[in-house]
Design a protein around this motif. Structure first.
Motif, PDB file in Angstrom:
ATOM      1  N   UNK A 289      37.648  40.356  41.467  1.00  0.00           N
ATOM      2  CA  UNK A 289      37.679  38.859  42.240  1.00  0.00           C
ATOM      3  C   UNK A 289      36.723  38.120  41.697  1.00  0.00           C
ATOM      4  N   UNK A 290      35.721  38.630  41.093  1.00  0.00           N
ATOM      5  CA  UNK A 290      34.571  37.547  40.430  1.00  0.00           C
ATOM      6  C   UNK A 290      35.294  37.033  39.421  1.00  0.00           C
ATOM      7  N   UNK A 291      35.947  37.676  38.481  1.00  0.00           N
ATOM      8  CA  UNK A 291      36.753  37.131  37.247  1.00  0.00           C
ATOM      9  C   UNK A 291      37.706  36.043  37.713  1.00  0.00           C
ATOM     10  N   UNK A 292      38.372  36.573  38.926  1.00  0.00           N
ATOM     11  CA  UNK A 292      39.313  35.405  39.231  1.00  0.00           C
ATOM     12  C   UNK A 292      38.702  34.113  39.684  1.00  0.00           C
ATOM     13  N   UNK A 293      37.816  34.307  40.695  1.00  0.00           N
ATOM     14  CA  UNK A 293      37.235  33.261  41.109  1.00  0.00           C
ATOM     15  C   UNK A 293      36.508  32.277  39.843  1.00  0.00           C
ATOM     16  N   UNK A 294      36.025  32.877  38.794  1.00  0.00           N
ATOM     17  CA  UNK A 294      35.361  32.289  37.600  1.00  0.00           C
ATOM     18  C   UNK A 294      36.512  31.373  37.087  1.00  0.00           C
ATOM     19  N   UNK A 295      37.481  31.944  36.880  1.00  0.00           N
ATOM     20  CA  UNK A 295      38.665  31.241  36.167  1.00  0.00           C
ATOM     21  C   UNK A 295      39.288  30.029  36.944  1.00  0.00           C
ATOM     22  N   UNK A 296      39.238  30.217  38.444  1.00  0.00           N
ATOM     23  CA  UNK A 296      39.538  29.293  39.383  1.00  0.00           C
ATOM     24  C   UNK A 296      38.780  28.351  39.438  1.00  0.00           C
ATOM     25  N   UNK A 297      37.416  28.464  39.300  1.00  0.00           N
ATOM     26  CA  UNK A 297      36.262  27.443  39.472  1.00  0.00           C
ATOM     27  C   UNK A 297      36.318  26.602  38.638  1.00  0.00           C
TER      28      UNK A 297
END
Length: 233
Positions: free
Chosen positions: A44-52
């Motif tokens: 989830x952290x990885x996904x949020x990183x790319x979205x950010x």
């Protein structure tokens, strides 16, 4: 006390950065230069990183998640997302394959910065202080190119209390390098008229003259020594 980062520019100038105990080296570097070196512990952290950062690269995201599933964590490093080449510099690695924070800052950040930084070094603050102590066998820092300048910087910022009694005040001229010595012969009259020490004179020279001396010193170092049979006098 924490660390001192010494940046040597392509113009032979030095910039000093002091990192206090209450902030980590990598966090300071993120705030100062925009690089990041972050450990992600969930998909989830990885996904949020790319979205950010609006980082649209499904292959890269899949690769990061693949590393996470295998190693339970993934480390992502890059230059500042504000820089135009962000998407070309971002990397993901497992803990086993990644360099340490200090190695990342020393070896990778100057390249990613796109600045005039030629060399970056990181020193423990206590190691720096020990080098300046009167009876210390450790003379690496005070005999370095930046030793005298760093001493003045520390003294000016009140990091060397009672410095005159406890610490060796380095002389920039006491450990000249080969191109600097060569410059005193190539420009002998100018050097003698300057009344400067060798390294002071070297720093006074125009950058083109310093490059000329370096090129000659390099050519001399790459050639053979004179044979005894060739010496006639």
């Amino acid at each position: 006390m924490g660390f001192i980062v010494v940046d040597t520019t392509i113009y032979d100038e030095h910039n000093f950065h002091i990192i206090q105990d209450d902030s980590s080296l990598i966090e300071w570097h993120m705030n100062e230069f925009g690089h990041f070196y972050k450990i992600f512990s969930s998909e989830e952290e990885i996904k949020d990183f790319f979205n950010k950062y609006d980082f649209e690269d499904s292959y890269f995201e899949d690769e990061a998640k693949k590393i996470f599933r295998k190693s339970q964590s993934v480390i992502i490093t890059s230059c500042s997302p504000n820089q135009s080449h962000f998407i070309y510099a971002v990397k993901c690695r497992s803990k086993e394959d990644v360099v340490s924070e200090v190695s990342f800052i020393i070896n990778e950040c100057p390249i990613l910065c796109e600045t005039d930084i030629h060399k970056r070094e990181v020193f423990d603050f206590n190691y720096i202080l020990d080098s300046y102590k009167l009876e210390s066998p450790n003379i690496k820092i005070r005999h370095s190119m930046f030793g005298a300048k760093l001493f003045c910087f520390l003294e000016k910022n009140n990091f060397l209390l009672e410095a005159r009694d406890k610490y060796w005040i380095p002389d920039i001229n006491e450990n000249p390098h080969k191109p600097a010595v060569l410059s005193t012969y190539l420009f002998r009259q100018h050097y003698e008229e300057s009344n400067l020490g060798i390294m002071e004179y070297w720093n006074y020279l125009h950058s083109n003259d310093r490059k000329y001396c370096r090129d000659i010193a390099k050519k001399i170092n790459s050639t053979r020594d004179e044979w005894e049979s060739e010496i006639s006098e």
